[in-house]
Design a protein around this motif. Structure first.
Motif, PDB file in Angstrom:
ATOM      1  N   LEU A 227       0.781  -1.276  -0.138  1.00  0.00           N
ATOM      2  CA  LEU A 227       0.069  -0.133  -0.030  1.00  0.00           C
ATOM      3  C   LEU A 227       0.862   1.190  -0.050  1.00  0.00           C
ATOM      4  O   LEU A 227       0.442   2.206  -0.536  1.00  0.00           O
ATOM      5  CB  LEU A 227      -0.915  -0.101   1.069  1.00  0.00           C
ATOM      6  CG  LEU A 227      -1.912  -1.141   1.421  1.00  0.00           C
ATOM      7  CD1 LEU A 227      -2.818  -1.101   2.427  1.00  0.00           C
ATOM      8  CD2 LEU A 227      -2.934  -1.116   0.159  1.00  0.00           C
ATOM      9  N   ARG A 228       1.841   1.341   0.688  1.00  0.00           N
ATOM     10  CA  ARG A 228       2.839   2.201   0.760  1.00  0.00           C
ATOM     11  C   ARG A 228       3.394   2.664  -0.592  1.00  0.00           C
ATOM     12  O   ARG A 228       3.650   3.677  -1.148  1.00  0.00           O
ATOM     13  CB  ARG A 228       3.936   2.120   1.813  1.00  0.00           C
ATOM     14  CG  ARG A 228       4.953   3.323   1.789  1.00  0.00           C
ATOM     15  CD  ARG A 228       5.858   3.194   2.963  1.00  0.00           C
ATOM     16  NE  ARG A 228       5.507   3.147   4.267  1.00  0.00           N
ATOM     17  CZ  ARG A 228       5.353   1.889   4.916  1.00  0.00           C
ATOM     18  NH1 ARG A 228       5.867   0.829   4.510  1.00  0.00           N
ATOM     19  NH2 ARG A 228       4.879   1.954   6.257  1.00  0.00           N
ATOM     20  N   ALA A 229       3.798   1.543  -1.336  1.00  0.00           N
ATOM     21  CA  ALA A 229       4.291   1.807  -2.732  1.00  0.00           C
ATOM     22  C   ALA A 229       3.320   2.225  -3.509  1.00  0.00           C
ATOM     23  O   ALA A 229       3.725   3.070  -4.508  1.00  0.00           O
ATOM     24  CB  ALA A 229       4.871   0.241  -3.170  1.00  0.00           C
ATOM     25  N   ILE A 230       2.041   1.673  -3.347  1.00  0.00           N
ATOM     26  CA  ILE A 230       1.040   2.226  -4.371  1.00  0.00           C
ATOM     27  C   ILE A 230       0.843   3.856  -4.296  1.00  0.00           C
ATOM     28  O   ILE A 230       0.653   4.654  -5.300  1.00  0.00           O
ATOM     29  CB  ILE A 230      -0.251   1.722  -4.254  1.00  0.00           C
ATOM     30  CG1 ILE A 230      -0.243   0.250  -4.562  1.00  0.00           C
ATOM     31  CG2 ILE A 230      -1.602   2.326  -4.519  1.00  0.00           C
ATOM     32  CD1 ILE A 230      -1.430  -0.783  -4.044  1.00  0.00           C
ATOM     33  N   VAL A 231       1.064   4.373  -2.883  1.00  0.00           N
ATOM     34  CA  VAL A 231       0.829   5.842  -2.750  1.00  0.00           C
ATOM     35  C   VAL A 231       2.132   6.529  -3.021  1.00  0.00           C
ATOM     36  O   VAL A 231       1.892   7.628  -3.679  1.00  0.00           O
ATOM     37  CB  VAL A 231       0.442   5.869  -1.303  1.00  0.00           C
ATOM     38  CG1 VAL A 231       0.365   7.456  -0.993  1.00  0.00           C
ATOM     39  CG2 VAL A 231      -0.783   5.205  -0.873  1.00  0.00           C
ATOM     40  N   ASP A 232       3.209   6.049  -2.739  1.00  0.00           N
ATOM     41  CA  ASP A 232       4.353   6.765  -2.854  1.00  0.00           C
ATOM     42  C   ASP A 232       5.240   6.596  -4.078  1.00  0.00           C
ATOM     43  O   ASP A 232       6.028   7.585  -4.587  1.00  0.00           O
ATOM     44  CB  ASP A 232       5.332   6.620  -1.887  1.00  0.00           C
ATOM     45  CG  ASP A 232       4.516   7.034  -0.327  1.00  0.00           C
ATOM     46  OD1 ASP A 232       3.837   8.011  -0.485  1.00  0.00           O
ATOM     47  OD2 ASP A 232       4.772   6.825   0.676  1.00  0.00           O
ATOM     48  N   GLU A 233       5.317   5.387  -4.693  1.00  0.00           N
ATOM     49  CA  GLU A 233       6.351   4.878  -5.379  1.00  0.00           C
ATOM     50  C   GLU A 233       5.799   5.273  -6.870  1.00  0.00           C
ATOM     51  O   GLU A 233       4.738   5.280  -7.293  1.00  0.00           O
ATOM     52  CB  GLU A 233       6.514   3.352  -5.400  1.00  0.00           C
ATOM     53  CG  GLU A 233       7.018   3.038  -4.170  1.00  0.00           C
ATOM     54  CD  GLU A 233       8.597   3.608  -3.930  1.00  0.00           C
ATOM     55  OE1 GLU A 233       9.272   3.949  -4.798  1.00  0.00           O
ATOM     56  OE2 GLU A 233       8.905   3.932  -2.521  1.00  0.00           O
ATOM     57  N   GLU A 234       6.940   5.527  -7.820  1.00  0.00           N
ATOM     58  CA  GLU A 234       6.624   5.772  -9.344  1.00  0.00           C
ATOM     59  C   GLU A 234       6.236   4.267 -10.124  1.00  0.00           C
ATOM     60  O   GLU A 234       6.807   3.461  -9.512  1.00  0.00           O
ATOM     61  CB  GLU A 234       7.754   6.407 -10.063  1.00  0.00           C
ATOM     62  CG  GLU A 234       7.878   7.728  -9.644  1.00  0.00           C
ATOM     63  CD  GLU A 234       6.805   8.972  -9.876  1.00  0.00           C
ATOM     64  OE1 GLU A 234       6.285   8.561 -11.003  1.00  0.00           O
ATOM     65  OE2 GLU A 234       6.392   9.477  -8.986  1.00  0.00           O
ATOM     66  N   LEU A 235       5.460   4.615 -10.869  1.00  0.00           N
ATOM     67  CA  LEU A 235       5.107   3.209 -11.679  1.00  0.00           C
ATOM     68  C   LEU A 235       6.569   2.748 -12.421  1.00  0.00           C
ATOM     69  O   LEU A 235       6.992   3.458 -13.136  1.00  0.00           O
ATOM     70  CB  LEU A 235       4.091   3.490 -12.876  1.00  0.00           C
ATOM     71  CG  LEU A 235       3.813   2.529 -13.597  1.00  0.00           C
ATOM     72  CD1 LEU A 235       2.799   1.295 -12.923  1.00  0.00           C
ATOM     73  CD2 LEU A 235       2.703   2.840 -14.910  1.00  0.00           C
ATOM     74  N   PRO A 236       6.763   1.545 -12.201  1.00  0.00           N
ATOM     75  CA  PRO A 236       7.971   0.884 -12.885  1.00  0.00           C
ATOM     76  C   PRO A 236       7.512   0.860 -14.317  1.00  0.00           C
ATOM     77  O   PRO A 236       6.439   0.159 -14.613  1.00  0.00           O
ATOM     78  CB  PRO A 236       8.100  -0.530 -12.342  1.00  0.00           C
ATOM     79  CG  PRO A 236       7.323  -0.525 -10.982  1.00  0.00           C
ATOM     80  CD  PRO A 236       6.226   0.648 -11.079  1.00  0.00           C
ATOM     81  N   PRO A 237       8.415   1.442 -15.267  1.00  0.00           N
ATOM     82  CA  PRO A 237       7.936   1.435 -16.718  1.00  0.00           C
ATOM     83  C   PRO A 237       7.714  -0.090 -17.350  1.00  0.00           C
ATOM     84  O   PRO A 237       8.711  -0.739 -16.970  1.00  0.00           O
ATOM     85  CB  PRO A 237       9.471   2.147 -17.455  1.00  0.00           C
ATOM     86  CG  PRO A 237      10.180   2.854 -16.333  1.00  0.00           C
ATOM     87  CD  PRO A 237       9.883   1.952 -14.926  1.00  0.00           C
ATOM     88  N   PRO A 238       6.658  -0.263 -18.021  1.00  0.00           N
ATOM     89  CA  PRO A 238       6.564  -1.574 -18.455  1.00  0.00           C
ATOM     90  C   PRO A 238       7.291  -1.835 -19.712  1.00  0.00           C
ATOM     91  O   PRO A 238       7.640  -1.013 -20.411  1.00  0.00           O
ATOM     92  CB  PRO A 238       5.111  -1.476 -19.063  1.00  0.00           C
ATOM     93  CG  PRO A 238       5.020   0.125 -19.143  1.00  0.00           C
ATOM     94  CD  PRO A 238       5.503   0.700 -18.028  1.00  0.00           C
ATOM     95  N   HIS A 239       7.983  -3.004 -19.904  1.00  0.00           N
ATOM     96  CA  HIS A 239       8.852  -3.306 -20.844  1.00  0.00           C
ATOM     97  C   HIS A 239       8.443  -4.137 -22.098  1.00  0.00           C
ATOM     98  O   HIS A 239       9.075  -4.227 -23.066  1.00  0.00           O
ATOM     99  CB  HIS A 239      10.347  -3.919 -20.154  1.00  0.00           C
ATOM    100  CG  HIS A 239      10.899  -3.210 -19.194  1.00  0.00           C
ATOM    101  ND1 HIS A 239      11.475  -1.982 -19.338  1.00  0.00           N
ATOM    102  CD2 HIS A 239      11.108  -3.087 -18.030  1.00  0.00           C
ATOM    103  CE1 HIS A 239      12.130  -1.662 -18.460  1.00  0.00           C
ATOM    104  NE2 HIS A 239      11.748  -2.195 -17.313  1.00  0.00           N
ATOM    105  N   ARG A 240       7.224  -4.883 -21.676  1.00  0.00           N
ATOM    106  CA  ARG A 240       6.858  -5.854 -22.566  1.00  0.00           C
ATOM    107  C   ARG A 240       5.510  -5.231 -23.318  1.00  0.00           C
ATOM    108  O   ARG A 240       4.781  -5.989 -24.070  1.00  0.00           O
ATOM    109  CB  ARG A 240       6.528  -7.257 -22.130  1.00  0.00           C
ATOM    110  CG  ARG A 240       7.771  -7.879 -21.622  1.00  0.00           C
ATOM    111  CD  ARG A 240       7.329  -9.459 -20.885  1.00  0.00           C
ATOM    112  NE  ARG A 240       7.149 -10.397 -22.213  1.00  0.00           N
ATOM    113  CZ  ARG A 240       6.211 -10.652 -22.515  1.00  0.00           C
ATOM    114  NH1 ARG A 240       5.206 -10.049 -21.914  1.00  0.00           N
ATOM    115  NH2 ARG A 240       5.806 -11.750 -23.410  1.00  0.00           N
TER     116      ARG A 240
END
Length: 298
Positions: A227-240
């Protein structure tokens, strides 16, 4: 629940349980036979955890009944059809159409990540189901691969409205309870804010990301860190994701008001699913968003 000499159980004197279709921590979905209409159906059984206080047991059963009520409000070929709510043994059993096939979660486990056009075709059908639900005033709140059924005839079906929120209904949750699968929760829901249709769109974005990348973008070791990552982290760029990437990124904007609107997202998904190219990069006008469905905070 009555028994028969052959050992099969009959629910509410009508639905004969034949074999389990799936089982989880909260219950079982059965293949059953409707002895009145002589057809096979799916019957959802929910088991209250051992030691759960009686008030919480009643709340769980009320939520189960509301699942049937919510799903029955949505008449759409991409939404599972609910036939009945039977009462047996002091608890409700939801009787639904039997969808022959497998879940998207099963498919991903068996085959690995999907090619972007196939993921786009599935996503477009799920989004059509969500738009129908939102039009009926229903928020699903648990869009994930396990709740997307892929029938043998090619139909994509959104199921399990067990934690759906219906416009005008009261919340059936305890203070601090997290409702839904944490890695698919929208940031606003992780923060305890009032959800809207845009929250389901976020979950669809996570589903699409997981379908093409092989893992959901914000999953961590614990629900709290997720939940903390959902709120605070940037979306990891999709590669596929290929041409599907702009749609995924548009659905996974932290601000609900900036997410790709449902109508535009479905149109882009259908184009991509048919083999079309990527949408233009600036697909969402500033401030554009789907209509809000009134829902009370939990």
């Amino acid at each position: 629940m009555s028994g028969e000499p052959g050992g099969e159980r009959v629910i509410d004197g009508r639905y004969r349980l034949l074999s389990p279709l799936g089982e989880g921590g909260m219950g079982t979905v059965w293949r059953a036979r409707d002895e009145v209409l002589h057809r096979e159906v799916a019957v959802k059984e929910v088991r209250a955890p051992a030691g759960l206080p009686e008030t919480d047991v009643r709340r769980m059963y009320t939520r189960l009944e509301r699942e049937a009520w919510a799903a029955a409000r949505v008449a759409h070929h991409n939404v599972v059809t609910v036939y009945d709510v039977a009462t047996d043994g002091g608890r409700p059993w939801i009787v639904m159409e039997l969808v022959r096939g497998l879940s998207l979660a099963d498919l991903l486990e068996a085959e690995g990540p999907l090619e972007p056009p196939r993921a786009a075709r599935i996503g477009a059908e799920v989004l059509a189901a969500l738009r129908a639900a939102h039009g009926a005033g229903v928020l699903h709140r648990d869009v994930k691969p396990a709740n997307v059924l892929l029938s043998n005839d090619g139909r994509v079906v959104l199921t399990d409205f067990g934690i759906a929120m219906v416009e005008g209904s009261s919340a059936l949750t305890m203070t601090g309870e997290v409702i839904g699968s944490p890695e698919f929760l929208a940031p606003e829901r992780a923060l305890g804010r009032t959800p809207g249709p845009e929250s389901d769109l976020w979950s669809l974005g996570v589903l699409l990301y997981a379908a093409v990348e092989g893992a959901s973008p914000f999953r961590q070791d614990t629900p709290l860190s997720t939940l903390r990552a959902i709120v605070d982290e940037e979306l990891p760029p999709p590669h596929r994701a290929g041409a599907l990437a702009p749609v995924i990124e548009g659905l996974l904007r932290k601000d609900p008001a900036e997410r790709l609107p449902a109508e535009r997202a479905e149109r882009e998904l259908r184009i991509l699913g048919a083999g079309g190219g990527a949408p233009p990069p600036d697909t969402v006008p500033a401030g554009a968003h789907a209509p809000t469905v009134a829902a009370r905070p939990e």
